[in-house]
Design an enzyme around this catalytic site. Sequence first.
Site, mmCIF file in Angstrom:
data_model
loop_
_atom_site.group_PDB
_atom_site.id
_atom_site.type_symbol
_atom_site.label_atom_id
_atom_site.label_comp_id
_atom_site.label_asym_id
_atom_site.label_seq_id
_atom_site.Cartn_x
_atom_site.Cartn_y
_atom_site.Cartn_z
ATOM 1 N N ASN A 13 -7.647 -9.569 2.863
ATOM 2 C CA ASN A 13 -7.780 -9.565 1.416
ATOM 3 C C ASN A 13 -6.483 -9.094 0.746
ATOM 4 O OD1 ASN A 13 -9.292 -9.904 -0.952
ATOM 5 N ND2 ASN A 13 -11.103 -9.135 0.087
ATOM 6 N N CYS A 14 -6.405 -9.334 -0.561
ATOM 7 C CA CYS A 14 -5.236 -8.973 -1.371
ATOM 8 C C CYS A 14 -4.794 -7.542 -1.094
ATOM 9 C CB CYS A 14 -5.577 -9.124 -2.854
ATOM 10 S SG CYS A 14 -4.349 -8.444 -3.984
ATOM 11 N N PRO A 15 -3.514 -7.236 -0.903
ATOM 12 C CA PRO A 15 -2.363 -8.146 -0.971
ATOM 13 C C PRO A 15 -1.871 -8.571 0.419
ATOM 14 C CG PRO A 15 -1.561 -5.905 -1.062
ATOM 15 C CD PRO A 15 -3.059 -5.833 -0.796
ATOM 16 N N LEU A 16 -2.698 -8.380 1.452
ATOM 17 C CA LEU A 16 -2.213 -8.615 2.817
ATOM 18 C C LEU A 16 -1.707 -10.031 3.095
ATOM 19 C CD1 LEU A 16 -4.627 -6.409 4.973
ATOM 20 C CD2 LEU A 16 -2.229 -6.006 4.431
#
Lengths: 75, 201
Positions: A13-16
């Site tokens: 999930n964000c920001p990965l």
Amino acid sequence: MNFDKELDARGLNCPLPILRAKKALGELTSGQVLRILATDPGSVKDFAAFAKQTGNELLSSAENNKEFEFYIKRK
Amino acid sequence: MTDITNIDELINQRLDALLPQKLEALLQAREEAKTPSLAIIATKGTLDWGYPPFILASTAAALGWDVTIFFTFYGLQLVKKDISDLKISPLGNPGMPMKMPFGPDWFRGLNWNIPNIIQAGVPGFENLATALMQQTIKNNGVAGLEELRELSQEVGVKFSVCQMTVELFGFSHDDFIGDLDYVGAASFLPVAQVADVTLFI
């Protein structure tokens, strides 16, 4: 489409996905293509913005069956 | 005499027409050549408040921005060597959904409306809420705080730490991770002055 490296960001999930993509692009040379797989629905707009900001070209952005596939060419 | 006045007038008119266009083009070129920058002040030391600074900082750095985080007051908790003990408190936080990260879907969907008096009175309630939050974070593929912090440093985010609050709270530099700049407000303000985006978190 041909690609030189693949990044599986599914389940992240964000920001990965963006951070991993940045790292992966860093391992490519200019003109090489990175293929990214993701499941985060926010990644569609995020990768478009990422490409625009960093100057790496987003060659394609597609969705199939809740999975997203991006091709980005290293600047 | 009349001729000269006319020429002056003509020159003025041309300049009035041309200058703004030239200036506009120059300013735009300068804007495009500039590396964007972000300056964040991180002042909170709980698990939930730890995320925004590291998410925004690491993403901005990945976009090619210059990024500095100034950690002060409770924000110092975010640069301690061990941040696995950071907690989240639902107490007095009516915006926090209280949902279980396990069980069948109908059970996960329930919002547990627990009165503040119970949250405050039951020993270990904060630990329980923190454990449930950490499970929720894992279930959703959200990065751990420590991982985000490492990624931030890897992509070149600069970490500045308020020396005054280090002393105020009785910390020593040994309590914190490496690659930190111990500074005061006078060092951070010039960074914030030229930043395109400045956030107080």
